[in-house]
Write an enzyme that holds these catalytic residues in place. Structure first.
Site, mmCIF file in Angstrom:
data_model
loop_
_atom_site.group_PDB
_atom_site.id
_atom_site.type_symbol
_atom_site.label_atom_id
_atom_site.label_comp_id
_atom_site.label_asym_id
_atom_site.label_seq_id
_atom_site.Cartn_x
_atom_site.Cartn_y
_atom_site.Cartn_z
ATOM 1 N N CYS A 1 0.866 -1.220 0.126
ATOM 2 C CA CYS A 1 -0.015 0.084 -0.008
ATOM 3 C C CYS A 1 1.064 1.321 0.016
ATOM 4 O O CYS A 1 2.006 1.335 0.618
ATOM 5 C CB CYS A 1 -1.028 -0.072 1.160
ATOM 6 N N GLU A 2 0.565 2.067 -0.836
ATOM 7 C CA GLU A 2 1.243 3.480 -1.053
ATOM 8 C C GLU A 2 1.329 4.244 0.384
ATOM 9 O O GLU A 2 2.126 5.234 0.309
ATOM 10 C CB GLU A 2 0.883 4.259 -2.125
ATOM 11 N N HIS A 3 0.283 4.175 1.105
ATOM 12 C CA HIS A 3 0.054 5.130 2.336
ATOM 13 C C HIS A 3 1.385 4.494 3.433
ATOM 14 O O HIS A 3 1.326 5.439 4.142
ATOM 15 C CB HIS A 3 -1.320 5.175 2.621
ATOM 16 N N HIS A 4 1.586 3.284 3.779
ATOM 17 C CA HIS A 4 2.186 2.747 4.726
ATOM 18 C C HIS A 4 3.251 1.950 4.429
ATOM 19 O O HIS A 4 3.891 1.240 5.285
ATOM 20 C CB HIS A 4 1.123 2.061 5.780
ATOM 21 N N CYS B 1 -1.932 -2.952 6.707
ATOM 22 C CA CYS B 1 -1.957 -1.785 7.380
ATOM 23 C C CYS B 1 -3.377 -1.415 8.085
ATOM 24 O O CYS B 1 -3.330 -0.898 9.153
ATOM 25 C CB CYS B 1 -2.051 -0.646 6.376
ATOM 26 N N HIS C 1 -5.346 -6.397 4.070
ATOM 27 C CA HIS C 1 -4.508 -5.201 4.283
ATOM 28 C C HIS C 1 -3.689 -5.105 5.640
ATOM 29 O O HIS C 1 -4.496 -4.941 6.509
ATOM 30 C CB HIS C 1 -5.004 -3.917 3.634
ATOM 31 N N GLN D 1 -5.722 -0.450 -3.813
ATOM 32 C CA GLN D 1 -6.164 -1.301 -4.413
ATOM 33 C C GLN D 1 -7.249 -0.984 -5.294
ATOM 34 O O GLN D 1 -7.651 -1.670 -6.654
ATOM 35 C CB GLN D 1 -7.209 -2.306 -3.493
#
Length: 184
Positions: A74-77, A145, A143, A115
């Site tokens: 995931c690009e956030h975490h 995260c 996920h 996703q």
């Protein structure tokens, strides 16, 4: 030492670890290699992945490849999400080599992702490659995260879909696809 190895060294030091400790001496090198591998999709193009494996076919019947496992970050975490992808298309004279569907999934999954975007990228790539009458993609993923941090919900599964062409326009076509992928 590469710049990525130096950055992993800094990260390990920032969490309070001793990078000279026996178990961590080679960790920055291994972590950099793993991170490059997990994001190898940036080094690929759709043409590379397809490798001319587009074939003439006299069929208009639905082609489905289901339960393609996928692994992404995931690009956030920068934490993994893991799941499966189901892909269908309605050929109009051309089909993809079977392994190419899975390779398209991998190419986009092996990039920093959300996703929702991943689902659309896979559908758009197949549409662009063979111009079928329709494309359907469903992804179901867990996920980390959401499991390892934050709300810590272990059993949550995210589902996303992208429906193009006849899969969007005709409920019967969409329903047939969804029924087929939900069979045990």
């Amino acid at each position: 030492m590469s710049s990525m190895e130096n950055l992993f060294t800094q990260i390990i030091q920032e969490i309070g670890e001793d990078v000279t400790r026996e178990g961590l001496v080679d960790t920055p090198k291994r972590a950099a290699a793993a991170f490059r591998f997990l994001n190898r999709g940036y080094q690929q193009t759709l043409d590379d992945v397809l490798n001319n494996a587009i074939f003439e076919a006299d069929t208009e019947d639905m082609v489905i490849v289901k339960d393609i496992e996928l692994y992404s970050l995931c690009e956030h975490h920068l934490l993994p999400f893991i799941g499966k992808c189901h892909v269908a298309y309605l050929p109009t004279g051309k089909v993809l080599g079977l392994s190419k569907v899975a390779r398209i999934v991998d190419m986009y999954a092996r990039r920093l992702q959300i996703q929702e975007r991943l689902t659309k990228q896979i559908a758009d790539a197949i549409q662009q490659s063979i111009q079928p009458a329709g494309v359907a993609v469903v992804i179901e993923a867990k996920h980390l995260c959401m499991m390892m941090r934050g709300v810590e919900k272990q059993n949550s599964v995210m589902q996303t879909s992208s429906m193009l062409g006849l899969f969007r326009k005709q409920i019967s076509t969409r329903s047939e696809f969804l029924n087929l992928i939900n069979r045990a």
